[in-house]
Design an enzyme around this catalytic site. Structure first.
Site: not given
Length: 455
Positions: A69, A72
């Site tokens: 994450h 990302e």
């Protein structure tokens, strides 16, 4: 009523078939291993462009949970050709929208833009697939954003906090037990080097696929993909080892104390997911069971637990038939005022027991089928939803062309199969129960950090 729903299901399936044939996705694999999947849909002069990486939180290691994450976030922080924030600015200037999301199974990036801007989007995505800067200064700022996101969306949200603890208890070995956003201690100690290792390991064309849906010609899209993505080199991927969850041997229970207005009960049963679209039966029956229990306003939980017995203010289910890892079927809700968590758990159990003992009625199953299949068909109204459907199936190893077969298998589920899965899987040796014991709410809300997430 029963006859109307019985007739509706085959009509909905018939509606789906010609659309699937006409849309007919096309596929090509580039020499570097990148797959391009194109679905032509000419109803509007726009296009959805998505890049999917087969790397999610289940691929992380202890000590760097949350790195998928975090990466990302860092993917929007620039390359030598496009500085920090430039990606979003160019998409907005093109008249489009963009975002990204990380799951346990994958990380995906999308843009929805006018069709003549597709080449620009491919150029931007190909650039950051290979040339991400990963500046340590930008990382130091962005990790604070991620930590604040964890505080806002998990630690300050009692239901999210309970779910996190439920998964950490229900699963002992499989990485699905770890929250996608990561444990706070790992985030506090994460470095730009950790993100770089993740990027270099997984962000390669042979671990990705591109999905394009919209007003395009598939051959033209293949040419653009070859132009922009074709020059990127393939690299060897890390070895993925099996991470099977040991068999559970008895019920597990936990209680979480957190500030909240209402108590919550969550029950998690270990169940299968689709591994073989054609041969499997139980996942489709489990999805039908979920719909019978809580798939619409007239379903059993709403009718019995909320309206008739006034036992709960909320009662629902959650189950996904597809996943790279183990399947879990959730029951959860909040008891009504004057009712206890134990009473709600007993009520949820009684609804399962009723299916186990008496099965489901033909009209009840027909309505559940109508709701589920209609939802599948209505996805065709959105280019983004179509791209999501293709991408999510591929992420768990199911070919996108199998979607039609999945709908057919759902339609073929019998009442006997629903009763059978209720008996087979809804037993205490498969169960983990989590309860939220609400504590007094703080007199003032926690101050929002300067590094709060922007979306």
């Amino acid at each position: 009523m029963p006859m109307r729903h019985a007739r509706l299901v085959p009509w909905l399936l018939a509606l789906a078939l010609p659309v699937t044939v006409l849309a007919n996705p096309y596929e090509r694999q580039l020499a570097n291993g990148l797959r391009i999947i194109v679905k032509e849909d000419r109803r509007a002069p726009t296009v959805a462009h998505m890049v999917w990486y087969r790397a999610g939180s289940m691929d992380e290691k202890n000590g760097t949970t949350g790195v998928a994450h975090v990466l990302e976030h860092m993917m929007f922080k620039g390359t030598p050709a496009a500085g920090p924030g430039e990606f979003n600015r160019r998409v907005a200037a093109a008249g489009g929208r963009d975002n990204a999301f990380t799951s346990r199974d994958y990380t995906a990036y999308f843009q929805q833009v006018p069709k003549h801007k597709l080449s620009d989007m491919m150029q931007l995505e190909a650039d950051r697939m290979r040339h991400l800067t990963l500046d340590s200064g930008e990382f130091a700022q962005e990790i604070k954003v991620v930590m604040e996101e964890r505080r806002l969306r998990t630690e300050d949200q009692p239901q999210a906090l309970l779910f996190e603890q439920l998964m950490a208890t229900a699963l002992q070995a499989h990485p699905y037990r770890v929250p996608i956003i990561g444990w706070m201690n790992d985030l506090e100690n994460m470095t730009a080097s950790d993100a770089r290792v993740w990027y270099e390991s997984w962000y390669v064309p042979n671990n990705a696929y591109v999905v394009v849906v919209g007003d395009v010609d598939h051959e033209a899209v293949f040419e653009l993909a070859e132009q922009h993505y074709g020059p990127l080199p393939a690299r060897a991927l890390p070895n993925r080892k099996p991470q099977d969850e040991p068999a559970q041997t008895g019920i597990r229970r936990l209680t979480v104390k957190a500030p909240a207005e209402l108590p919550i009960v969550m029950m998690a049963y270990k169940v299968p997911v689709i591994r073989d679209v054609a041969q499997d039966i139980d996942p489709y029956a489990l999805e039908m069971l979920s719909a019978v229990l809580a798939g619409h306003e007239a379903a059993r939980f709403s009718k019995n637990l909320i309206r008739q017995q006034r036992l709960a203010v909320e009662a629902t289910t959650s189950y996904r038939t597809t996943a790279r890892g183990p399947g879990v079927f959730y029951l959860y809700g909040s008891p009504s005022e004057g009712k206890t968590r134990a009473e709600l758990e007993a009520g949820l159990r009684s609804e399962i027991a009723d299916v186990q003992e008496k099965g489901v009625a033909a009209d009840e199953l027909a309505r559940a089928k109508a709701q589920l299949i209609a939802g599948q068909i209505y996805k065709l109204d959105s280019m983004f939803a179509q791209a999501m459907e293709i991408g999510q199936l591929e992420s768990v190893g199911i070919a996108y062309a199998e979607n039609r077969r999945i709908i057919e298998k759902l339609q073929a589920v019998t009442a006997e199969q629903v009763q059978a899965v209720a008996n087979r899987y809804f037993r205490d040796e498969h169960l983990t129960v989590a309860e939220l014991d609400p504590q007094p709410l703080p007199s003032a809300p926690r101050a929002r950090s300067a590094f709060a997430p922007r979306h």
